[in-house]
Motif scaffolding. Structure first.
Motif, PDB file in Angstrom:
ATOM      1  N   ILE A  43       6.783 -71.936  18.550  1.00  0.00           N
ATOM      2  CA  ILE A  43       7.007 -72.462  19.900  1.00  0.00           C
ATOM      3  C   ILE A  43       7.565 -71.369  20.808  1.00  0.00           C
ATOM      4  CG2 ILE A  43       8.344 -74.129  21.248  1.00  0.00           C
ATOM      5  CD1 ILE A  43       8.329 -75.904  18.702  1.00  0.00           C
ATOM      6  N   LEU A  44       8.536 -70.638  20.309  1.00  0.00           N
ATOM      7  CA  LEU A  44       9.144 -69.589  21.127  1.00  0.00           C
ATOM      8  C   LEU A  44       8.188 -68.432  21.374  1.00  0.00           C
ATOM      9  CD1 LEU A  44      12.702 -69.639  19.573  1.00  0.00           C
ATOM     10  CD2 LEU A  44      12.044 -70.433  21.830  1.00  0.00           C
ATOM     11  N   MET A  45       7.354 -68.098  20.388  1.00  0.00           N
ATOM     12  CA  MET A  45       6.393 -67.016  20.587  1.00  0.00           C
ATOM     13  C   MET A  45       5.312 -67.427  21.585  1.00  0.00           C
ATOM     14  SD  MET A  45       7.084 -64.182  19.022  1.00  0.00           S
ATOM     15  CE  MET A  45       8.673 -64.432  19.751  1.00  0.00           C
ATOM     16  N   ASP A  46       4.937 -68.710  21.610  1.00  0.00           N
ATOM     17  CA  ASP A  46       4.007 -69.192  22.638  1.00  0.00           C
ATOM     18  C   ASP A  46       4.625 -69.064  24.029  1.00  0.00           C
ATOM     19  OD1 ASP A  46       2.027 -69.780  20.823  1.00  0.00           O
ATOM     20  OD2 ASP A  46       2.593 -71.901  20.638  1.00  0.00           O
ATOM     21  N   GLN A  47       5.906 -69.368  24.127  1.00  0.00           N
ATOM     22  CA  GLN A  47       6.594 -69.259  25.410  1.00  0.00           C
ATOM     23  C   GLN A  47       6.673 -67.804  25.866  1.00  0.00           C
ATOM     24  OE1 GLN A  47      10.507 -70.965  25.328  1.00  0.00           O
ATOM     25  NE2 GLN A  47      10.627 -71.092  27.546  1.00  0.00           N
ATOM     26  N   VAL A  48       6.949 -66.895  24.936  1.00  0.00           N
ATOM     27  CA  VAL A  48       6.985 -65.466  25.279  1.00  0.00           C
ATOM     28  C   VAL A  48       5.584 -64.986  25.650  1.00  0.00           C
ATOM     29  CG1 VAL A  48       7.369 -63.152  24.329  1.00  0.00           C
ATOM     30  CG2 VAL A  48       9.040 -64.950  23.923  1.00  0.00           C
ATOM     31  N   ASP A  49       4.572 -65.448  24.921  1.00  0.00           N
ATOM     32  CA  ASP A  49       3.196 -65.030  25.193  1.00  0.00           C
ATOM     33  C   ASP A  49       2.724 -65.504  26.563  1.00  0.00           C
ATOM     34  OD1 ASP A  49       0.814 -63.719  24.524  1.00  0.00           O
ATOM     35  OD2 ASP A  49      -0.086 -65.599  23.841  1.00  0.00           O
ATOM     36  N   ASN A  50       3.196 -66.651  27.010  1.00  0.00           N
ATOM     37  CA  ASN A  50       2.829 -67.137  28.341  1.00  0.00           C
ATOM     38  C   ASN A  50       3.417 -66.256  29.436  1.00  0.00           C
ATOM     39  OD1 ASN A  50       1.373 -69.260  27.284  1.00  0.00           O
ATOM     40  ND2 ASN A  50       3.091 -70.684  27.389  1.00  0.00           N
ATOM     41  N   ASN A  51       4.628 -65.758  29.220  1.00  0.00           N
ATOM     42  CA  ASN A  51       5.285 -64.937  30.232  1.00  0.00           C
ATOM     43  C   ASN A  51       4.948 -63.459  30.120  1.00  0.00           C
ATOM     44  OD1 ASN A  51       6.662 -67.068  31.457  1.00  0.00           O
ATOM     45  ND2 ASN A  51       8.247 -67.003  29.900  1.00  0.00           N
ATOM     46  N   LEU A  52       4.665 -63.000  28.903  1.00  0.00           N
ATOM     47  CA  LEU A  52       4.396 -61.590  28.670  1.00  0.00           C
ATOM     48  C   LEU A  52       3.270 -61.484  27.657  1.00  0.00           C
ATOM     49  CD1 LEU A  52       5.510 -58.672  29.189  1.00  0.00           C
ATOM     50  CD2 LEU A  52       6.857 -58.988  27.120  1.00  0.00           C
ATOM     51  N   PRO A  53       2.001 -61.486  28.122  1.00  0.00           N
ATOM     52  CA  PRO A  53       0.883 -61.458  27.182  1.00  0.00           C
ATOM     53  C   PRO A  53       0.857 -60.162  26.367  1.00  0.00           C
ATOM     54  CG  PRO A  53       0.106 -61.512  29.463  1.00  0.00           C
ATOM     55  CD  PRO A  53       1.591 -61.504  29.501  1.00  0.00           C
ATOM     56  N   LEU A  54       0.894 -60.316  25.073  1.00  0.00           N
ATOM     57  CA  LEU A  54       0.868 -59.191  24.150  1.00  0.00           C
ATOM     58  C   LEU A  54      -0.239 -59.400  23.126  1.00  0.00           C
ATOM     59  CD1 LEU A  54       4.678 -58.847  23.352  1.00  0.00           C
ATOM     60  CD2 LEU A  54       3.317 -57.292  24.722  1.00  0.00           C
ATOM     61  N   PRO A  55      -0.716 -58.321  22.509  1.00  0.00           N
ATOM     62  CA  PRO A  55      -1.642 -58.496  21.385  1.00  0.00           C
ATOM     63  C   PRO A  55      -0.948 -59.255  20.250  1.00  0.00           C
ATOM     64  CG  PRO A  55      -1.609 -56.204  22.119  1.00  0.00           C
ATOM     65  CD  PRO A  55      -0.529 -56.912  22.868  1.00  0.00           C
ATOM     66  N   PRO A  56      -1.710 -59.980  19.448  1.00  0.00           N
ATOM     67  CA  PRO A  56      -1.093 -60.815  18.406  1.00  0.00           C
ATOM     68  C   PRO A  56      -0.197 -60.041  17.437  1.00  0.00           C
ATOM     69  CG  PRO A  56      -3.401 -61.369  18.662  1.00  0.00           C
ATOM     70  CD  PRO A  56      -3.142 -60.188  19.533  1.00  0.00           C
ATOM     71  N   PHE A  57      -0.598 -58.830  17.061  1.00  0.00           N
ATOM     72  CA  PHE A  57       0.229 -58.061  16.124  1.00  0.00           C
ATOM     73  C   PHE A  57       1.585 -57.724  16.730  1.00  0.00           C
ATOM     74  CE2 PHE A  57       1.685 -53.969  14.461  1.00  0.00           C
ATOM     75  CZ  PHE A  57       1.906 -54.341  13.139  1.00  0.00           C
ATOM     76  N   LEU A  58       1.609 -57.317  18.003  1.00  0.00           N
ATOM     77  CA  LEU A  58       2.878 -57.005  18.654  1.00  0.00           C
ATOM     78  C   LEU A  58       3.744 -58.242  18.833  1.00  0.00           C
ATOM     79  CD1 LEU A  58       1.924 -54.363  21.354  1.00  0.00           C
ATOM     80  CD2 LEU A  58       3.149 -54.033  19.221  1.00  0.00           C
ATOM     81  N   LEU A  59       3.109 -59.382  19.055  1.00  0.00           N
ATOM     82  CA  LEU A  59       3.853 -60.629  19.183  1.00  0.00           C
ATOM     83  C   LEU A  59       4.531 -60.997  17.868  1.00  0.00           C
ATOM     84  CD1 LEU A  59       4.350 -62.587  21.486  1.00  0.00           C
ATOM     85  CD2 LEU A  59       2.485 -63.972  20.618  1.00  0.00           C
ATOM     86  N   VAL A  60       3.810 -60.832  16.756  1.00  0.00           N
ATOM     87  CA  VAL A  60       4.392 -61.098  15.436  1.00  0.00           C
ATOM     88  C   VAL A  60       5.501 -60.103  15.139  1.00  0.00           C
ATOM     89  CG1 VAL A  60       3.898 -61.077  12.961  1.00  0.00           C
ATOM     90  CG2 VAL A  60       2.344 -62.226  14.528  1.00  0.00           C
ATOM     91  N   LEU A  61       5.285 -58.845  15.484  1.00  0.00           N
ATOM     92  CA  LEU A  61       6.296 -57.816  15.267  1.00  0.00           C
ATOM     93  C   LEU A  61       7.553 -58.111  16.094  1.00  0.00           C
ATOM     94  CD1 LEU A  61       6.541 -55.114  13.712  1.00  0.00           C
ATOM     95  CD2 LEU A  61       5.844 -53.997  15.817  1.00  0.00           C
TER      96      LEU A  61
END
Length: 144
Positions: A43-61
């Motif tokens: 849930i929190l990573m979806d919220q971060v991805d909405n505000n700051l789009p990152l590639p999936p690997f960087l989001l997991v990192l």
């Protein structure tokens, strides 16, 4: 003696004992937030991805960095070992929480999430300057 060394020496000599209780409480709070982050990571990573789009690997990192830094930094703050390093590692996370997670139109409304993030950021900056304190694993005998 350079400026950083003088700030460190000043912080070590002017550290009240009651602030160690605040440091330990802050460490417990960060550990609890790290555990909550693991439970709600998607849930929190979806919220971060909405505000700051990152590639999936960087989001997991980024997600793994946040919860490992919270848990490990919280434990180090509780013990009083390497508190300055633990606080410096936490500061970018709190800045991200303030500007990206709480950065909707409600940024300046008095929501508890923003207020808690600001208080924790202030305490982290304080402990970067003040250091471990007398109740820590690394208390120096030369200061007594």
């Amino acid at each position: 003696m350079n400026l950083l060394h003088r700030i460190e020496l000043w912080g070590d000599r002017h550290h009240p004992r009651w602030m160690d209780i605040v440091r330990i409480t802050l460490g417990l709070f960060l550990c609890i937030k790290g555990i909550q982050f693991v439970k709600n990571m998607s849930i929190l990573m979806d919220q971060v991805d909405n505000n700051l789009p990152l590639p999936p690997f960087l989001l997991v990192l980024l997600g793994h960095y946040v919860y490992i830094a919270h848990i490990l930094g919280g434990i180090l703050l509780i013990l009083g070992a390497y508190s300055r390093i633990a606080c410096v590692i936490q500061i970018p996370i709190l800045l991200g929480a303030i500007f990206f997670v709480n950065s909707s139109s409600e940024l300046w409304r008095p929501f508890p999430e923003l207020l808690i993030s600001l208080v924790v950021l202030f305490l982290l900056v304080y402990f970067v300057v003040a250091g471990d304190g007398p109740w820590s694993l690394k208390s120096d005998e030369r200061l007594k």
